[in-house]
Design an enzyme around this catalytic site. Sequence first.
Site, PDB file in Angstrom:
ATOM      1  N   CYS A 137       0.814  -1.222   0.000  1.00 41.46           N
ATOM      2  CA  CYS A 137       0.000   0.000   0.000  1.00 41.46           C
ATOM      3  C   CYS A 137       0.845   1.270   0.000  1.00 41.46           C
ATOM      4  O   CYS A 137       0.631   2.175  -0.814  1.00 41.46           O
ATOM      5  CB  CYS A 137      -0.969  -0.015   1.176  1.00 41.46           C
ATOM      6  SG  CYS A 137      -0.187   0.059   2.808  1.00 41.46           S
ATOM      7  N   HIS A 158      -2.564   1.053   6.819  1.00 44.59           N
ATOM      8  CA  HIS A 158      -2.957   1.008   5.413  1.00 44.59           C
ATOM      9  C   HIS A 158      -3.181   2.421   4.889  1.00 44.59           C
ATOM     10  O   HIS A 158      -3.521   3.339   5.649  1.00 44.59           O
ATOM     11  CB  HIS A 158      -4.222   0.172   5.219  1.00 44.59           C
ATOM     12  CG  HIS A 158      -4.497  -0.174   3.795  1.00 44.59           C
ATOM     13  ND1 HIS A 158      -3.746  -1.072   3.072  1.00 44.59           N
ATOM     14  CD2 HIS A 158      -5.442   0.296   2.930  1.00 44.59           C
ATOM     15  CE1 HIS A 158      -4.217  -1.161   1.839  1.00 44.59           C
ATOM     16  NE2 HIS A 158      -5.239  -0.334   1.729  1.00 44.59           N
ATOM     17  N   HIS A 188      -5.925   1.783  -4.291  1.00 41.60           N
ATOM     18  CA  HIS A 188      -4.987   1.286  -3.275  1.00 41.60           C
ATOM     19  C   HIS A 188      -4.564  -0.140  -3.610  1.00 41.60           C
ATOM     20  O   HIS A 188      -5.172  -0.815  -4.440  1.00 41.60           O
ATOM     21  CB  HIS A 188      -5.613   1.358  -1.875  1.00 41.60           C
ATOM     22  CG  HIS A 188      -6.728   0.379  -1.636  1.00 41.60           C
ATOM     23  ND1 HIS A 188      -6.917  -0.267  -0.436  1.00 41.60           N
ATOM     24  CD2 HIS A 188      -7.730  -0.063  -2.440  1.00 41.60           C
ATOM     25  CE1 HIS A 188      -7.975  -1.057  -0.511  1.00 41.60           C
ATOM     26  NE2 HIS A 188      -8.488  -0.947  -1.709  1.00 41.60           N
TER      27      HIS A 188
END
Length: 392
Positions: A307, A355, A367
């Site tokens: 990420c 994240h 993402h």
Amino acid sequence: MASHRRIRSRSTKPSPAVGFTTAALAGVTLLSGQSASAAPGEPSPSIEEVQKKVDDLYRQAGSATQEYNKAKEAATEQRREVDTLLDQAATRADRLNESRRALGTFAAAQYRTGAVAPTAALMFAESPQAYFDQTRLMDRMTDQQQQAVADYEAQRAEAAEQRAEAGERLEELSASQEALRTSKQNVQAKLAEARSLLSRLTAEEKARLEAIEREKAEEARRKAEEKARAEAERAEAERQAAQKAEAACAPETARETAQPPAQDADPGSGTADGGHAAKADKVIDFARAQIGKPYVWGATGPSSYDCSGLTQAAWKAAGVDLPRTTWDQVEVGTRVATQDLLPGDLVFFYDDISHVGIYIGEGMMIHAPKPGANVREESVYSMPIHGSVRPA
């Protein structure tokens, strides 16, 4: 303000987004060849409990991935420092050897001439003048010898200092490498546990779990659509306000046409949002080009990403250097509220900030979700939002 918010038409095509658990189900047979059942006498967990546990394990794996990224970055930097110190130590050793050779030359010269007493040297000299010339030469040599000794001592001290510093850096590198191994093991353990939980599900349980995930994804989609409507309404209100302001200024503008134009007080005023929008376009174009590439923890591209590797690479394409981990990226730029998000902003998730995704407008982000899934568009409401920043 309205100029940099480009309202995209909503696609009627269903979103490819799914929750954390569903994507892993497709790969269960590849990731784990074992099918275990609960131990005798042990109550089987409910589907909801399995889902919560698996999601939590993936979140923990994401946090461990950030630990891995942090340790890897530290180890890389420390390796560069150690290599530099070793190169400097080699150069210092050459200089030390040169100083040692100079000392040897002076020592040999002193040995050859120092055994003869001054009186005898005067007696055996071809002339008094020759003796005094030789004496002055020896005096100068002595000065040079003293300088050579001082140089040698300085080179030896600096070489010892560099060896000690290199030793410290090697110890730090060893500690970072150990942290790297530990973080890697943690990631692998969390993912293995999640795969083990999924492998125990029956076909009926997997179907029920997928239904739960679809329901969650639908709720996140509805929230994204609500945000998209709010953004469109705000953009329209700003447009109308700008039109009214322009109409109100029209008579004054007409009177000023006969006068020399005034110089702007601040030529750069009003360009901040435009500057962000220009960078954001590059960020989003890059991110869109990565859609479909697999998530691989610790990866920074170009064939796969985790990420924070994706967000770092995307903003790099716009000329902005971001740090490697989510924990550092959240400290860069300006904090923004969820209702004030603009395309290109970074949205961070979970209390442990494990994240991150790139906001693209209308409640959606791009993402790299987790192992077993590819880079994709998804609602920013698919996970609990921690906060958001605008890097530039």
